[in-house]
Design an enzyme around this catalytic site. Structure first.
Site, PDB file in Angstrom:
ATOM      1  N   CYS A  85      41.814  24.052  63.001  1.00  0.00           N
ATOM      2  CA  CYS A  85      43.117  24.704  62.914  1.00  0.00           C
ATOM      3  C   CYS A  85      44.214  23.719  62.509  1.00  0.00           C
ATOM      4  N   CYS A  90      44.667  26.760  60.162  1.00  0.00           N
ATOM      5  CA  CYS A  90      45.913  27.510  60.391  1.00  0.00           C
ATOM      6  C   CYS A  90      47.180  26.746  59.983  1.00  0.00           C
ATOM      7  N   LYS A  93      47.534  25.775  56.252  1.00  0.00           N
ATOM      8  CA  LYS A  93      47.607  27.089  55.575  1.00  0.00           C
ATOM      9  C   LYS A  93      48.967  27.731  55.774  1.00  0.00           C
ATOM     10  N   GLY A 159      28.346  14.146  69.081  1.00  0.00           N
ATOM     11  CA  GLY A 159      27.571  14.398  70.290  1.00  0.00           C
ATOM     12  C   GLY A 159      26.233  15.062  70.037  1.00  0.00           C
ATOM     13  N   TYR A 227      39.635  36.475  54.518  1.00  0.00           N
ATOM     14  CA  TYR A 227      40.838  35.759  54.940  1.00  0.00           C
ATOM     15  C   TYR A 227      41.131  34.526  54.063  1.00  0.00           C
ATOM     16  N   GLU A 231      44.069  34.196  51.283  1.00  0.00           N
ATOM     17  CA  GLU A 231      45.228  33.367  51.649  1.00  0.00           C
ATOM     18  C   GLU A 231      45.406  32.211  50.663  1.00  0.00           C
ATOM     19  N   ILE A 250      33.485  43.756  48.839  1.00  0.00           N
ATOM     20  CA  ILE A 250      34.755  44.389  49.204  1.00  0.00           C
ATOM     21  C   ILE A 250      35.752  43.322  49.657  1.00  0.00           C
ATOM     22  N   HIS A 495      67.517  47.840  65.212  1.00  0.00           N
ATOM     23  CA  HIS A 495      67.936  48.161  63.854  1.00  0.00           C
ATOM     24  C   HIS A 495      68.803  47.046  63.287  1.00  0.00           C
ATOM     25  N   GLU A 500      60.833  48.284  63.610  1.00  0.00           N
ATOM     26  CA  GLU A 500      61.296  49.539  64.229  1.00  0.00           C
ATOM     27  C   GLU A 500      60.607  50.752  63.616  1.00  0.00           C
TER      28      GLU A 500
HETATM   29  P1  FAD Z   1      37.177  23.685  65.675  1.00  0.00           P
HETATM   30  O1  FAD Z   1      38.647  23.783  65.695  1.00  0.00           O
HETATM   31  O2  FAD Z   1      36.504  23.804  64.353  1.00  0.00           O
HETATM   32  O3  FAD Z   1      36.807  22.302  66.365  1.00  0.00           O
HETATM   33  C1  FAD Z   1      35.505  21.812  66.449  1.00  0.00           C
HETATM   34  C2  FAD Z   1      35.548  20.296  66.435  1.00  0.00           C
HETATM   35  O4  FAD Z   1      34.276  19.784  66.832  1.00  0.00           O
HETATM   36  C3  FAD Z   1      35.804  19.731  65.046  1.00  0.00           C
HETATM   37  O5  FAD Z   1      36.753  18.703  65.103  1.00  0.00           O
HETATM   38  C4  FAD Z   1      34.440  19.193  64.630  1.00  0.00           C
HETATM   39  O6  FAD Z   1      34.543  18.146  63.693  1.00  0.00           O
HETATM   40  C5  FAD Z   1      33.907  18.731  65.964  1.00  0.00           C
HETATM   41  N1  FAD Z   1      32.446  18.602  66.034  1.00  0.00           N
HETATM   42  C6  FAD Z   1      31.505  19.360  65.440  1.00  0.00           C
HETATM   43  N2  FAD Z   1      30.273  18.954  65.809  1.00  0.00           N
HETATM   44  C7  FAD Z   1      30.459  17.923  66.660  1.00  0.00           C
HETATM   45  C8  FAD Z   1      29.579  17.093  67.402  1.00  0.00           C
HETATM   46  N3  FAD Z   1      28.247  17.252  67.355  1.00  0.00           N
HETATM   47  N4  FAD Z   1      30.104  16.099  68.155  1.00  0.00           N
HETATM   48  C9  FAD Z   1      31.453  15.914  68.235  1.00  0.00           C
HETATM   49  N5  FAD Z   1      32.327  16.681  67.573  1.00  0.00           N
HETATM   50  C10 FAD Z   1      31.835  17.679  66.800  1.00  0.00           C
HETATM   51  N6  FAD Z   1      42.785  30.976  63.059  1.00  0.00           N
HETATM   52  C11 FAD Z   1      43.924  31.581  63.472  1.00  0.00           C
HETATM   53  O7  FAD Z   1      44.002  32.009  64.619  1.00  0.00           O
HETATM   54  N7  FAD Z   1      44.996  31.718  62.630  1.00  0.00           N
HETATM   55  C12 FAD Z   1      44.979  31.254  61.370  1.00  0.00           C
HETATM   56  O8  FAD Z   1      45.956  31.402  60.652  1.00  0.00           O
HETATM   57  C13 FAD Z   1      43.797  30.622  60.915  1.00  0.00           C
HETATM   58  N8  FAD Z   1      43.751  30.120  59.670  1.00  0.00           N
HETATM   59  C14 FAD Z   1      42.628  29.471  59.262  1.00  0.00           C
HETATM   60  C15 FAD Z   1      42.605  28.961  57.975  1.00  0.00           C
HETATM   61  C16 FAD Z   1      41.491  28.301  57.520  1.00  0.00           C
HETATM   62  C17 FAD Z   1      41.476  27.744  56.123  1.00  0.00           C
HETATM   63  C18 FAD Z   1      40.367  28.126  58.387  1.00  0.00           C
HETATM   64  C19 FAD Z   1      39.160  27.374  57.919  1.00  0.00           C
HETATM   65  C20 FAD Z   1      40.377  28.623  59.666  1.00  0.00           C
HETATM   66  C21 FAD Z   1      41.512  29.318  60.109  1.00  0.00           C
HETATM   67  N9  FAD Z   1      41.578  29.855  61.391  1.00  0.00           N
HETATM   68  C22 FAD Z   1      42.705  30.494  61.806  1.00  0.00           C
HETATM   69  C23 FAD Z   1      40.427  29.761  62.316  1.00  0.00           C
HETATM   70  C24 FAD Z   1      40.618  28.619  63.330  1.00  0.00           C
HETATM   71  O9  FAD Z   1      40.855  27.414  62.651  1.00  0.00           O
HETATM   72  C25 FAD Z   1      39.350  28.493  64.174  1.00  0.00           C
HETATM   73  O10 FAD Z   1      39.076  29.748  64.764  1.00  0.00           O
HETATM   74  C26 FAD Z   1      39.503  27.466  65.292  1.00  0.00           C
HETATM   75  O11 FAD Z   1      39.815  26.200  64.771  1.00  0.00           O
HETATM   76  C27 FAD Z   1      38.204  27.379  66.088  1.00  0.00           C
HETATM   77  O12 FAD Z   1      38.306  26.425  67.092  1.00  0.00           O
HETATM   78  P2  FAD Z   1      37.016  25.727  67.717  1.00  0.00           P
HETATM   79  O13 FAD Z   1      37.496  24.950  68.888  1.00  0.00           O
HETATM   80  O14 FAD Z   1      35.952  26.718  67.919  1.00  0.00           O
HETATM   81  O15 FAD Z   1      36.481  24.759  66.585  1.00  0.00           O
HETATM   82  P1  NDP Z   2      34.329  35.382  56.027  1.00  0.00           P
HETATM   83  O1  NDP Z   2      32.990  35.210  56.605  1.00  0.00           O
HETATM   84  O2  NDP Z   2      35.339  36.195  56.746  1.00  0.00           O
HETATM   85  O3  NDP Z   2      34.200  35.987  54.543  1.00  0.00           O
HETATM   86  C1  NDP Z   2      33.350  35.443  53.593  1.00  0.00           C
HETATM   87  C2  NDP Z   2      33.686  36.023  52.221  1.00  0.00           C
HETATM   88  O4  NDP Z   2      32.860  35.378  51.239  1.00  0.00           O
HETATM   89  C3  NDP Z   2      33.400  37.503  52.103  1.00  0.00           C
HETATM   90  O5  NDP Z   2      34.310  38.069  51.210  1.00  0.00           O
HETATM   91  C4  NDP Z   2      31.960  37.517  51.530  1.00  0.00           C
HETATM   92  O6  NDP Z   2      31.668  38.670  50.798  1.00  0.00           O
HETATM   93  C5  NDP Z   2      32.031  36.336  50.597  1.00  0.00           C
HETATM   94  N1  NDP Z   2      30.726  35.711  50.349  1.00  0.00           N
HETATM   95  C6  NDP Z   2      29.828  35.304  51.269  1.00  0.00           C
HETATM   96  N2  NDP Z   2      28.787  34.717  50.668  1.00  0.00           N
HETATM   97  C7  NDP Z   2      29.028  34.753  49.341  1.00  0.00           C
HETATM   98  C8  NDP Z   2      28.335  34.285  48.212  1.00  0.00           C
HETATM   99  N3  NDP Z   2      27.154  33.663  48.329  1.00  0.00           N
HETATM  100  N4  NDP Z   2      28.869  34.469  46.985  1.00  0.00           N
HETATM  101  C9  NDP Z   2      30.053  35.096  46.861  1.00  0.00           C
HETATM  102  N5  NDP Z   2      30.775  35.563  47.895  1.00  0.00           N
HETATM  103  C10 NDP Z   2      30.266  35.383  49.127  1.00  0.00           C
HETATM  104  O7  NDP Z   2      34.834  33.917  55.808  1.00  0.00           O
HETATM  105  P2  NDP Z   2      36.189  33.198  55.598  1.00  0.00           P
HETATM  106  O8  NDP Z   2      35.712  31.899  55.110  1.00  0.00           O
HETATM  107  O9  NDP Z   2      37.181  33.925  54.759  1.00  0.00           O
HETATM  108  O10 NDP Z   2      36.834  33.104  57.064  1.00  0.00           O
HETATM  109  C11 NDP Z   2      36.109  32.581  58.163  1.00  0.00           C
HETATM  110  C12 NDP Z   2      36.838  32.907  59.446  1.00  0.00           C
HETATM  111  O11 NDP Z   2      37.985  32.075  59.591  1.00  0.00           O
HETATM  112  C13 NDP Z   2      37.374  34.325  59.511  1.00  0.00           C
HETATM  113  O12 NDP Z   2      36.428  35.189  60.094  1.00  0.00           O
HETATM  114  C14 NDP Z   2      38.604  34.203  60.356  1.00  0.00           C
HETATM  115  O13 NDP Z   2      38.338  34.563  61.684  1.00  0.00           O
HETATM  116  C15 NDP Z   2      39.012  32.758  60.281  1.00  0.00           C
HETATM  117  N6  NDP Z   2      40.282  32.688  59.553  1.00  0.00           N
HETATM  118  C16 NDP Z   2      41.405  33.243  60.113  1.00  0.00           C
HETATM  119  C17 NDP Z   2      42.581  33.271  59.418  1.00  0.00           C
HETATM  120  C18 NDP Z   2      43.799  33.902  60.002  1.00  0.00           C
HETATM  121  O14 NDP Z   2      43.831  34.142  61.189  1.00  0.00           O
HETATM  122  N7  NDP Z   2      44.817  34.189  59.212  1.00  0.00           N
HETATM  123  C19 NDP Z   2      42.688  32.700  58.084  1.00  0.00           C
HETATM  124  C20 NDP Z   2      41.455  32.138  57.585  1.00  0.00           C
HETATM  125  C21 NDP Z   2      40.312  32.149  58.319  1.00  0.00           C
HETATM  126  P3  NDP Z   2      30.920  39.942  51.440  1.00  0.00           P
HETATM  127  O15 NDP Z   2      31.993  40.788  52.059  1.00  0.00           O
HETATM  128  O16 NDP Z   2      30.268  40.555  50.258  1.00  0.00           O
HETATM  129  O17 NDP Z   2      29.936  39.437  52.452  1.00  0.00           O
END
Ligand code: FAD
Ligand code: NDP
Length: 522
Positions: A85, A90, A93, A159, A227, A231, A250, A495, A500
Site C-alpha cells: 500500500c 494505494c 496511486k 522469513g 482496479y 486506475e 469484462i 446542500h 445528498e
Molecule cells: P502487503 O502490504 O503486500 O505486505 C506484505 C509484506 O510482506 C511486503 O512488504 C512483502 O515484501 C513482505 N514479504 C513477503 N514475503 C515475505 C517473507 N517471506 N518474509 C518477509 N517479508 C515478506 N487497497 C486499498 O484499500 N485502497 C487502494 O486504493 C489500493 N490501491 C492499490 C493499488 C495498487 C497498485 C495495488 C497493487 C494495491 C492496492 N491496494 C489498495 C491493495 C493494498 O495495497 C493491499 O490490500 C494491502 O497492501 C495488503 O496488505 P498485506 O499486509 O496483506 O500485504
Molecule cells: P484483479 O485480480 O482484480 O483483476 C485482474 C484483471 O486482469 C482482470 O481484468 C482479468 O480479466 C485480467 N487478467 C487476468 N489474467 C489475464 C491474462 N492472462 N491476460 C489478460 N488479462 C488477464 O487484479 P488487480 O491486479 O486489478 O487488483 C488486485 C487487487 O488489488 C484487487 O482485487 C483489489 O482488491 C486491490 N486493489 C484495490 C484498489 C482500490 O482499492 N482502489 C486499487 C488497486 C488494487 P478477467 O476478468 O477476464 O479474469
C-alpha cells in the site's frame, strides 16, 4: 532480579497501567518462559496487516518481531518498509490520481475565471515521480521510527518456517536469524502476475514499477481490466500519454456491471482506447528500442502495435512460495497460493494465523488487512473475542472518475434474493460545480439496491462521480448499521453536495421512469 528485569521489559515500553494487566502479562511471560519461546508473536510481512497486528500486540504487552523483506521486481524495482500500500499501491496511486484530477481541474479553473494557460499544460513526469518517491521515503522512515518507539523488533529478512514455532529470517547478507515464538501471523501479501508469453517478464512492467519509472511512460499498453488496470490507465491518459487498455473479458469483475461499464465509458470519453476481448501473445523489442506487442482477439484475429511501455495488471499472486509452509504443517487453499483460514484467521495449524492479501476469498484492501490484523492481536493478547466481519466493505476505484460502492451489486442481489425481492433506486445528477465549466455529467450516477418490501433494507450503494471514496465511506457505516431506504429518504441532505442525492432517490428501475433530471446529462 533477572526475572524482574525481563518482566519490566514487557510492560514498561508500552506504558501500561501495571495493576490492570499485570496478571495477564505475568501469566503470558511465565508461559513463554516455560515454553522456552523468545517471542510471543512473530509476524512475517511488514505491510498493512502485519504492522497493524504487531503494533496492537505490543500495546497489549506482547513481545513481537516483524520480518519484512522486499524482493526486487523483475525490472529491479525495490522499496522500503511498509508493504504494498505504502510503496507500490494505494499511496503512490492516490497521489498520481490526484495529479490527474489537478490536470483536469486546471481546465475547469479557466471557466471559473482563473487566468491559466490551459493550452500549454504539460506534466513533468520526473517532478511527479520524485515528489511521490520523497513522500514514500518519509512514510518508510516514520514507519521505522514508530516501530522502534513502540518496541516492535523489525527484522529486514525473508522469513521461512523451520517448524510451527520457529521462524528463520534470511538477512540481506544471507546470514540466518532464528526466532522461536508462541504465535506466528503470516502477512506476506502478494505480488503482480506476469502472463506466460514471450517477452513479458523481460520487457513488461507492473504496478511494482510504474510509480517509479525513471523515464516517462510514453505510449502505454495496460493489460487487464480491473482496479489496477483502470486506475493506472486513467492517470496515464490524464497525464497526456497515449493509453490503451487490453481487456480479456469484462471490466471490473465482481463489481456492479452497469457501474463498471460506466467507468469504462467515461475513460473512453477521456481518451483511453480499449482493445476488447483481446489477450497479448508476445512482447518484442523493436530496433529503435520500443515494444512490439502481438495480440489475439477472442475470434482468433491477430494484431500488433508498438508501445513505449507495457504494463501488466492481470492480478496478483500470494507470496507463500518462500515460506516453506510444509515445515510448519500449514496447508495452502487447494489449487491456490493463498491460505484458507477459519473465522478467527487461524490456519490449519493452531498457533499460526494469517491476514491480508494472503487470505483466500477475502477483499484485497488495506483497511481490511489492518482491521483484521488488529483483531487477531486483541484476541491473542487482550482476551478479546471480536471477529473480523468481511461483509459490506466499502471500496473505491480511482479511475480517475471515481466509483465507490458498498454491499452487493445489482446482479449479486438479484442472484441471491431473486428479482422479485429486489428494488433498485437510481438517479443521474448534475453536481453544482459542473455547471460553469460545462463538464460532462453523463457519468454522475448513483443507485441503491434494496429489498423490495418492508422498510427496504439497503443491500448495496453505488456511486460514480466526484470524491466517490469520501461519499461512500460515510454511507458504508450506515449500511453496516442496517440502513434502509426509509432511513435514507428520511435523512436531511447537505446542500449543495453530490452525496445528498442519495437522500432524495425516488425513481425505481422497475417503474421504468427516466432517472435523468431536466438539467442533466448533456
Ligand atoms: P502487503 O502490504 O503486500 O505486505 C506484505 C509484506 O510482506 C511486503 O512488504 C512483502 O515484501 C513482505 N514479504 C513477503 N514475503 C515475505 C517473507 N517471506 N518474509 C518477509 N517479508 C515478506 N487497497 C486499498 O484499500 N485502497 C487502494 O486504493 C489500493 N490501491 C492499490 C493499488 C495498487 C497498485 C495495488 C497493487 C494495491 C492496492 N491496494 C489498495 C491493495 C493494498 O495495497 C493491499 O490490500 C494491502 O497492501 C495488503 O496488505 P498485506 O499486509 O496483506 O500485504
Ligand atoms: P484483479 O485480480 O482484480 O483483476 C485482474 C484483471 O486482469 C482482470 O481484468 C482479468 O480479466 C485480467 N487478467 C487476468 N489474467 C489475464 C491474462 N492472462 N491476460 C489478460 N488479462 C488477464 O487484479 P488487480 O491486479 O486489478 O487488483 C488486485 C487487487 O488489488 C484487487 O482485487 C483489489 O482488491 C486491490 N486493489 C484495490 C484498489 C482500490 O482499492 N482502489 C486499487 C488497486 C488494487 P478477467 O476478468 O477476464 O479474469
Amino acid at each position: 532480579m533477572a526475572f524482574f528485569n525481563l518482566f519490566r521489559r514487557q510492560i514498561a515500553p508500552v506504558g501500561l497501567v501495571v495493576t490492570t494487566n499485570i496478571n495477564h502479562l505475568h501469566r503470558r511471560f511465565l508461559s513463554r518462559l516455560q515454553e522456552n519461546f523468545e517471542y510471543d508473536l512473530v509476524v512475517i510481512g511488514g505491510g498493512s496487516g502485519g504492522l497493524a497486528c504487531a503494533k496492537e500486540a505490543v500495546a497489549h504487552g506482547a513481545k513481537v518481531a516483524v520480518l519484512d523483506f522486499v524482493k526486487p521486481s523483475p525490472q529491479g524495482t525495490k522499496w522500503g518498509l511498509g508493504g504494498t500500500c505504502v510503496n507500490v499501491g494505494c499511496i503512490p496511486k492516490k497521489l498520481m490520481h490526484q495529479a490527474a484530477l489537478l490536470g483536469e481541474a486546471v481546465h475547469e479553473a479557466a471557466a471559473y475565471g482563473w487566468n491559466v494557460d490551459k493550452d500549454n499544460l504539460k506534466l513533468d513526469w520526473s517532478v511527479l515521480r520524485q515528489n511521490v518517491e520523497n513522500h514514500i521515503k518519509s512514510v518508510n522512515w516514520v514507519t521505522r521510527v514508530d516501530l522502534r518507539d513502540k518496541k516492535v523488533e523489525y527484522i529486514n529478512g525473508l522469513g521461512y518456517f523451520k517448524d510451527k514455532n520457529t521462524v528463520v529470517a534470511v538477512m540481506k547478507n544471507k546470514t540466518e536469524k532464528v526466532l522461536t515464538t508462541k504465535y506466528v501471523v503470516i502477512a506476506v501479501g502478494g505480488r503482480p502476475n506476469y502472463p506466460d508469453i514471450p517477452g513479458a517478464l523481460e520487457y513488461g512492467i507492473t504496478s511494482d514499477d510504474v510509480f517509479s519509472l525513471k523515464t516517462e511512460p510514453g505510449k502505454t499498453l495496460v493489460v487487464g481490466a480491473s482496479y489496477i488496470a483502470l486506475e493506472c490507465a486513467g492517470f496515464l491518459n490524464a497525464f497526456g500519454y497515449d493509453t490503451t487498455v487490453m481487456v480479456r473479458s469484462i471490466f471490473l469483475r465482481g463489481f456492479d456491471q452497469q457501474m463498471a461499464e460506466m467507468v469504462a465509458a467515461a475513460a473512453a470519453e477521456k481518451g483511453v482506447k480499449f482493445l476488447q476481448k483481446t489477450v497479448p501473445s508476445a512482447v518484442e523489442k523493436t530496433e529503435d528500442g520500443r515494444l512490439l506487442v502481438r495480440y489475439t482477439s477472442a475470434e482468433g484475429q491477430q494484431g500488433s502495435d508498438v508501445f513505449d511501455t507495457v504494463l501488466f495488471a492481470i492480478g496478483r499472486k500470494a507470496c507463500t512460495d518462500d515460506l516453506q509452509l510444509q515445515a510448519a504443517g500449514v496447508k495452502l487453499h487447494p489449487g491456490s497460493h493463498k491460505l484458507a483460514v477459519n473465522d478467527i484467521e487461524q490456519t490449519n495449524v493452531e498457533n499460526i494465523y494469517a491476514v491480508g492479501d494472503v487470505l483466500q476469498g477475502k477483499p484485497e484492501l488495506t483497511p481490511v488487512a489492518i482491521h483484521a490484523g488488529r483483531l487477531i492481536a486483541r484476541r491473542l493478547f487482550a482476551g478479546a473475542t471480536q471477529k473480523m466481519d468481511y461483509a459490506d466493505v466499502a471500496t473505491t476505484v480511482f479511475s480517475p472518475l471515481e466509483y465507490g460502492c458498498v454491499g452487493l451489486s445489482e446482479e449479486d442481489a438479484i442472484a441471491k434474493f431473486g428479482e422479485d425481492n429486489v428494488e433498485v433506486y437510481h438517479a443521474y445528477y448534475k453536481p453544482t460545480e459542473f455547471f460553469i465549466p460545462q463538464k460532462s455529467v453523463r457519468y454522475c450516477y448513483l443507485k441503491a439496491v434494496a429489498f423490495k418490501s418492508g422498510d427496504q433494507k439497503v443491500l448495496g450503494l453505488h456511486y460514480v462521480g466526484p470524491v466517490a471514496g469520501e461519499v461512500i465511506q460515510g454511507f458504508g457505516a450506515a449500511v453496516k448499521a442496517g440502513l434502509t431506504i426509509k432511513i435514507l429518504l428520511n435523512t436531511v441532505g447537505i446542500h449543495p453536495t453530490t452525496a445528498e442525492e442519495f437522500t432524495r432517490l425516488s425513481i425505481t428501475k422497475s417503474s421504468g421512469l427516466d432517472p435523468t433530471p431536466a438539467t442533466c446529462c448533456s
